[in-house]
Design a protein around this motif. Structure first.
Motif, mmCIF file in Angstrom:
data_model
loop_
_atom_site.group_PDB
_atom_site.id
_atom_site.type_symbol
_atom_site.label_atom_id
_atom_site.label_comp_id
_atom_site.label_asym_id
_atom_site.label_seq_id
_atom_site.Cartn_x
_atom_site.Cartn_y
_atom_site.Cartn_z
ATOM 1 N N TYR A 228 0.823 -1.209 0.000
ATOM 2 C CA TYR A 228 0.000 0.000 0.000
ATOM 3 C C TYR A 228 0.863 1.268 0.000
ATOM 4 O O TYR A 228 0.517 2.281 -0.615
ATOM 5 C CB TYR A 228 -0.942 0.003 1.205
ATOM 6 C CG TYR A 228 -2.082 -0.983 1.082
ATOM 7 C CD1 TYR A 228 -2.891 -0.983 -0.052
ATOM 8 C CD2 TYR A 228 -2.350 -1.905 2.078
ATOM 9 C CE1 TYR A 228 -3.944 -1.889 -0.184
ATOM 10 C CE2 TYR A 228 -3.395 -2.819 1.958
ATOM 11 C CZ TYR A 228 -4.192 -2.808 0.827
ATOM 12 O OH TYR A 228 -5.223 -3.705 0.696
ATOM 13 N N THR A 229 1.990 1.208 0.690
ATOM 14 C CA THR A 229 2.904 2.358 0.691
ATOM 15 C C THR A 229 3.454 2.608 -0.707
ATOM 16 O O THR A 229 3.475 3.754 -1.191
ATOM 17 C CB THR A 229 4.063 2.116 1.671
ATOM 18 O OG1 THR A 229 3.557 1.877 2.983
ATOM 19 C CG2 THR A 229 4.990 3.324 1.704
ATOM 20 N N ILE A 230 3.900 1.536 -1.364
ATOM 21 C CA ILE A 230 4.435 1.645 -2.726
ATOM 22 C C ILE A 230 3.361 2.149 -3.685
ATOM 23 O O ILE A 230 3.610 3.030 -4.522
ATOM 24 C CB ILE A 230 4.983 0.281 -3.194
ATOM 25 C CG1 ILE A 230 6.283 -0.046 -2.460
ATOM 26 C CG2 ILE A 230 5.215 0.270 -4.703
ATOM 27 C CD1 ILE A 230 6.830 -1.422 -2.756
ATOM 28 N N SER A 231 2.149 1.619 -3.557
ATOM 29 C CA SER A 231 1.053 2.025 -4.441
ATOM 30 C C SER A 231 0.706 3.495 -4.259
ATOM 31 O O SER A 231 0.469 4.217 -5.238
ATOM 32 C CB SER A 231 -0.177 1.162 -4.170
ATOM 33 O OG SER A 231 0.105 -0.200 -4.420
ATOM 34 N N THR A 232 0.694 3.957 -3.012
ATOM 35 C CA THR A 232 0.391 5.369 -2.740
ATOM 36 C C THR A 232 1.431 6.287 -3.367
ATOM 37 O O THR A 232 1.095 7.297 -4.008
ATOM 38 C CB THR A 232 0.331 5.617 -1.218
ATOM 39 O OG1 THR A 232 -0.664 4.763 -0.638
ATOM 40 C CG2 THR A 232 -0.010 7.068 -0.925
ATOM 41 N N LEU A 233 2.714 5.930 -3.205
ATOM 42 C CA LEU A 233 3.783 6.731 -3.799
ATOM 43 C C LEU A 233 3.711 6.705 -5.318
ATOM 44 O O LEU A 233 3.904 7.730 -5.981
ATOM 45 C CB LEU A 233 5.152 6.211 -3.327
ATOM 46 C CG LEU A 233 5.503 6.475 -1.859
ATOM 47 C CD1 LEU A 233 6.788 5.751 -1.483
ATOM 48 C CD2 LEU A 233 5.644 7.970 -1.598
ATOM 49 N N ALA A 234 3.425 5.531 -5.887
ATOM 50 C CA ALA A 234 3.338 5.400 -7.339
ATOM 51 C C ALA A 234 2.220 6.270 -7.903
ATOM 52 O O ALA A 234 2.400 6.992 -8.898
ATOM 53 C CB ALA A 234 3.117 3.940 -7.723
ATOM 54 N N ILE A 235 1.039 6.208 -7.265
ATOM 55 C CA ILE A 235 -0.086 7.025 -7.721
ATOM 56 C C ILE A 235 0.246 8.510 -7.603
ATOM 57 O O ILE A 235 -0.096 9.314 -8.484
ATOM 58 C CB ILE A 235 -1.350 6.674 -6.908
ATOM 59 C CG1 ILE A 235 -1.800 5.242 -7.226
ATOM 60 C CG2 ILE A 235 -2.476 7.666 -7.196
ATOM 61 C CD1 ILE A 235 -2.901 4.725 -6.325
ATOM 62 N N PHE A 236 0.940 8.879 -6.512
ATOM 63 C CA PHE A 236 1.339 10.276 -6.324
ATOM 64 C C PHE A 236 2.240 10.743 -7.469
ATOM 65 O O PHE A 236 2.016 11.820 -8.053
ATOM 66 C CB PHE A 236 2.063 10.428 -4.986
ATOM 67 C CG PHE A 236 2.739 11.754 -4.804
ATOM 68 C CD1 PHE A 236 2.010 12.895 -4.510
ATOM 69 C CD2 PHE A 236 4.124 11.863 -4.934
ATOM 70 C CE1 PHE A 236 2.641 14.118 -4.360
ATOM 71 C CE2 PHE A 236 4.756 13.081 -4.781
ATOM 72 C CZ PHE A 236 4.013 14.216 -4.490
ATOM 73 N N PHE A 237 3.264 9.938 -7.813
ATOM 74 C CA PHE A 237 4.189 10.329 -8.882
ATOM 75 C C PHE A 237 3.493 10.350 -10.243
ATOM 76 O O PHE A 237 3.769 11.237 -11.071
ATOM 77 C CB PHE A 237 5.389 9.378 -8.916
ATOM 78 C CG PHE A 237 6.375 9.613 -7.809
ATOM 79 C CD1 PHE A 237 7.064 10.804 -7.714
ATOM 80 C CD2 PHE A 237 6.603 8.641 -6.844
ATOM 81 C CE1 PHE A 237 7.981 11.030 -6.687
ATOM 82 C CE2 PHE A 237 7.510 8.850 -5.814
ATOM 83 C CZ PHE A 237 8.193 10.056 -5.739
ATOM 84 N N ILE A 238 2.607 9.399 -10.493
ATOM 85 C CA ILE A 238 1.892 9.370 -11.769
ATOM 86 C C ILE A 238 0.987 10.595 -11.909
ATOM 87 O O ILE A 238 0.933 11.236 -12.965
ATOM 88 C CB ILE A 238 1.081 8.068 -11.905
ATOM 89 C CG1 ILE A 238 2.021 6.868 -12.068
ATOM 90 C CG2 ILE A 238 0.126 8.144 -13.100
ATOM 91 C CD1 ILE A 238 1.331 5.528 -12.017
ATOM 92 N N LEU A 239 0.266 10.932 -10.831
ATOM 93 C CA LEU A 239 -0.595 12.110 -10.876
ATOM 94 C C LEU A 239 0.220 13.393 -11.013
ATOM 95 O O LEU A 239 -0.192 14.337 -11.709
ATOM 96 C CB LEU A 239 -1.455 12.172 -9.605
ATOM 97 C CG LEU A 239 -2.545 11.115 -9.474
ATOM 98 C CD1 LEU A 239 -3.267 11.254 -8.148
ATOM 99 C CD2 LEU A 239 -3.534 11.207 -10.637
ATOM 100 N N TRP A 240 1.390 13.427 -10.377
ATOM 101 C CA TRP A 240 2.232 14.613 -10.470
ATOM 102 C C TRP A 240 2.732 14.816 -11.899
ATOM 103 O O TRP A 240 2.679 15.923 -12.445
ATOM 104 C CB TRP A 240 3.411 14.492 -9.500
ATOM 105 C CG TRP A 240 4.094 15.808 -9.245
ATOM 106 C CD1 TRP A 240 3.821 16.998 -9.844
ATOM 107 C CD2 TRP A 240 5.157 16.058 -8.329
ATOM 108 N NE1 TRP A 240 4.651 17.981 -9.363
ATOM 109 C CE2 TRP A 240 5.478 17.441 -8.427
ATOM 110 C CE3 TRP A 240 5.862 15.272 -7.432
ATOM 111 C CZ2 TRP A 240 6.487 18.017 -7.671
ATOM 112 C CZ3 TRP A 240 6.862 15.860 -6.673
ATOM 113 C CH2 TRP A 240 7.167 17.211 -6.794
ATOM 114 N N ILE A 241 3.190 13.721 -12.509
ATOM 115 C CA ILE A 241 3.702 13.859 -13.883
ATOM 116 C C ILE A 241 2.564 14.177 -14.843
ATOM 117 O O ILE A 241 2.742 14.913 -15.818
ATOM 118 C CB ILE A 241 4.469 12.579 -14.302
ATOM 119 C CG1 ILE A 241 5.352 12.893 -15.513
ATOM 120 C CG2 ILE A 241 3.548 11.423 -14.642
ATOM 121 C CD1 ILE A 241 6.287 11.767 -15.883
#
Length: 552
Positions: free
Chosen positions: A288-301
């Motif tokens: 869940y930690t990895i998924s949260t960070l991944a979604i954050f970076f994808i939304l940021w880009i």
């Protein structure tokens, strides 16, 4: 008999010419930078090196920025790749679409978006949150470099994860291993070599990047930016050469240390088991930690690249953001015939780079020519050479006879062609290993020449590699700036250099329009090439009719 001798002579001439081109346009410019930095007015002098090393803050800034960018780039791309690995098919398709589109990244596009969204009058920080923050400095540079490399790094790691042995993962799951255990004990250890490749690539690009520090660095300065100013502002080529050597040497040392790990990471392992699926549970704190960070970076880009389109079609009028086409009309004044020049240079680079990569792979892997090992080694030098280093080498070596081409279109085209050659040779070398040797033997047994072997055997079997190298070369040329910044004269600028100039002068909307044009051109070339090579069709599938014979 005479025809056979003529063909063999032509074959020898091609292989020798190939070696000569690589030596002249890669090795000699490379060596000329060292010569310029150590010999001042014809005398051996280390004065510039002493001056550079006395500026400890400058060196510390450079490598601090490189290390932070490398660590954050590894973290962000790993999270995105692992999130993709566990995602469903629709989510995977969505992630690949985002990464593929944002991979076509014009230079400074992340910096331009960063200023628009998070600057002192940024759309998010000022207009939505009412904050007046100072977004510049080292951390701004680091974050934008990380996001600039996110798409490429994530795709590289995704390519590796697609080749993992699913049987091992299924066995671990059958034995009761939880998702977090699979990630920590199996996936991360297996990613080691690919992660090293990603980290090296990020480090090399970070410390050689001068554009991002120039736009959002503020008072924060690094070696690459100072070397740019030494050439453009002061005309001190010797000092700029010394700065580039200081950048290169640790890069070269790090590359040599990890070269054995990188050699074990090849394209072949990406293919194994790529289409096999494994049903893994999406649970656990680590997941869940990895998924949260991944979604954050994808939304940021996504927000950064979305802001490019927003800025291209909008303008601030009386404090309000309004839709307008004025930015496109204003951009016409800056680009003129620059678009066609950029496309022309990119097409030549795509065709020439793919051809050179194919021939090097053919003579090295198929023909097993001994001297081609050295040529292949030299051809891969630009992989670790900073862009400004390579551009400065061309400026120094080709400014005087016997090949005085400074100020011409030829020097720019040759520079971008040979700068992206390492990618072409790596892809083509991997493709040559998969070429069916029996087919080539059959061509020879039927009396075919080496020319027939290449045209009738190698070309059809390496079509996908040719497509990949052409798309990469075209996109790289359309989006490059560091390697040609010293070579292009004012009357012969390319889109990326015009974009750099207008952003530095504060015309962010015009810069967004140019970035938008570059993205559209690269996407159009990608689609067109796929259509021409039969990899993409728009034919409607009709139900097959049975051939019934009617008795009348």
């Amino acid at each position: 008999m005479k025809k056979s001798k003529a063909i063999n002579l032509l074959d020898l001439l091609v292989s020798l010419s190939l070696g000569a081109l690589v030596i002249i346009f890669i090795l000699l410019p490379f060596l000329s930078v060292f010569k310029e930095s150590f010999f001042v007015d014809g005398n051996f002098d280390l004065g510039y090196y002493r001056e550079i090393f006395a500026r400890k803050t400058l060196i510390a800034n450079t490598f601090k920025m490189g290390i932070l960018t490398t660590l954050l780039a590894a973290l962000s791309s790993s999270c995105v790749a692992i999130f993709y690995f566990f995602a469903g098919r629709k989510t995977k398709a969505f992630i690949i679409a985002i990464l593929s589109i944002t991979l076509i990244s014009p230079p400074f596009v992340s910096s331009l978006s960063y200023i628009s969204l998070f600057g002192r009058r940024g759309l998010i920080t000022y207009r939505l949150l009412g904050l007046n923050l100072y977004p510049y400095g080292m951390w701004g540079v680091v974050l934008m470099q990380v996001l600039s490399d996110l798409s490429l790094n994530s795709l590289l790691l995704i390519g590796f994860l697609q080749g993992l042995d699913r049987n091992v993962l299924n066995s671990a799951r059958s034995l009761g291993a939880k998702t977090d255990n699979i990630i920590v004990d199996l996936i991360f250890p297996a990613m080691k070599n690919s992660l090293i490749a990603v980290m090296l690539l990020s480090f090399f690009r970070s410390i050689s990047d001068f554009g991002t520090p120039a736009i959002i660095g503020g008072r924060f300065t690094v070696l690459s930016l100072e070397s740019y100013f030494e050439v453009i502002a002061n005309g001190n080529l010797a000092k700029a050469a010394a700065m580039n050597v200081v950048i290169l040497l640790p890069t070269l040392l790090i590359f040599l240390i990890f070269s054995k790990d990188l050699s074990s990471t090849n394209m072949a392992q990406y293919k194994r088991g790529a289409r096999e699926e494994v049903d893994l549970q999406r649970s656990g704190f680590f997941y869940y930690t990895i998924s949260t960070l991944a979604i954050f970076f994808i939304l940021w880009i996504l927000s950064l690249y979305g802001s490019i389109i927003l800025n291209a079609f909008t303008k601030m009028k009386k404090g309000n953001l309004v839709f307008t086409l004025d930015n496109f009309r204003e951009t016409k004044f800056f680009i003129g015939d620059v678009v066609f020049r950029s496309i022309g240079y990119s097409l030549v680079s795509a065709l020439g780079g793919s051809l050179l990569g194919l021939l090097i792979g053919y003579y090295l892997i198929i023909r097993k020519e001994r001297f081609m090992k050295f040529i292949d080694l030299v051809a891969n030098l630009p992989y670790i050479i900073p862009g400004t280093f390579f551009g400065l080498g061309y400026l120094l070596f080709f400014r005087s006879p016997p090949i005085a081409i400074t100020g011409t279109s030829a020097i720019v085209i040759l520079n971008v062609l040979f700068k992206q050659l390492p990618f072409s040779t790596r892809v083509q070398n991997a493709a040559m290993k998969d070429v069916d040797k029996n087919t080539l033997n059959s061509i020879r047994d039927l009396g075919g020449s080496y020319f027939n072997e290449v045209v009738d055997g190698v070309l059809p079997m390496t079509k996908n590699a040719i497509r990949v190298t052409m798309i990469n070369a075209f996109t790289t040329t359309m989006t490059t700036v560091g390697t040609i910044i010293f070579l292009v004269y004012p009357g012969k600028k390319l889109l990326t250099l015009v974009m750099f100039d207008v952003i530095q002068s504060g015309k962010y909307n015009v810069g967004s329009v140019i970035a938008f044009y570059i993205i559209l051109i690269c996407l159009a070339f990608n689609i067109l090439l796929r259509l021409l090579m039969g990899d993409l069709t728009f034919k409607k599938k009709y139900p097959r009719r049975e051939n019934n014979v009617s008795a009348n």
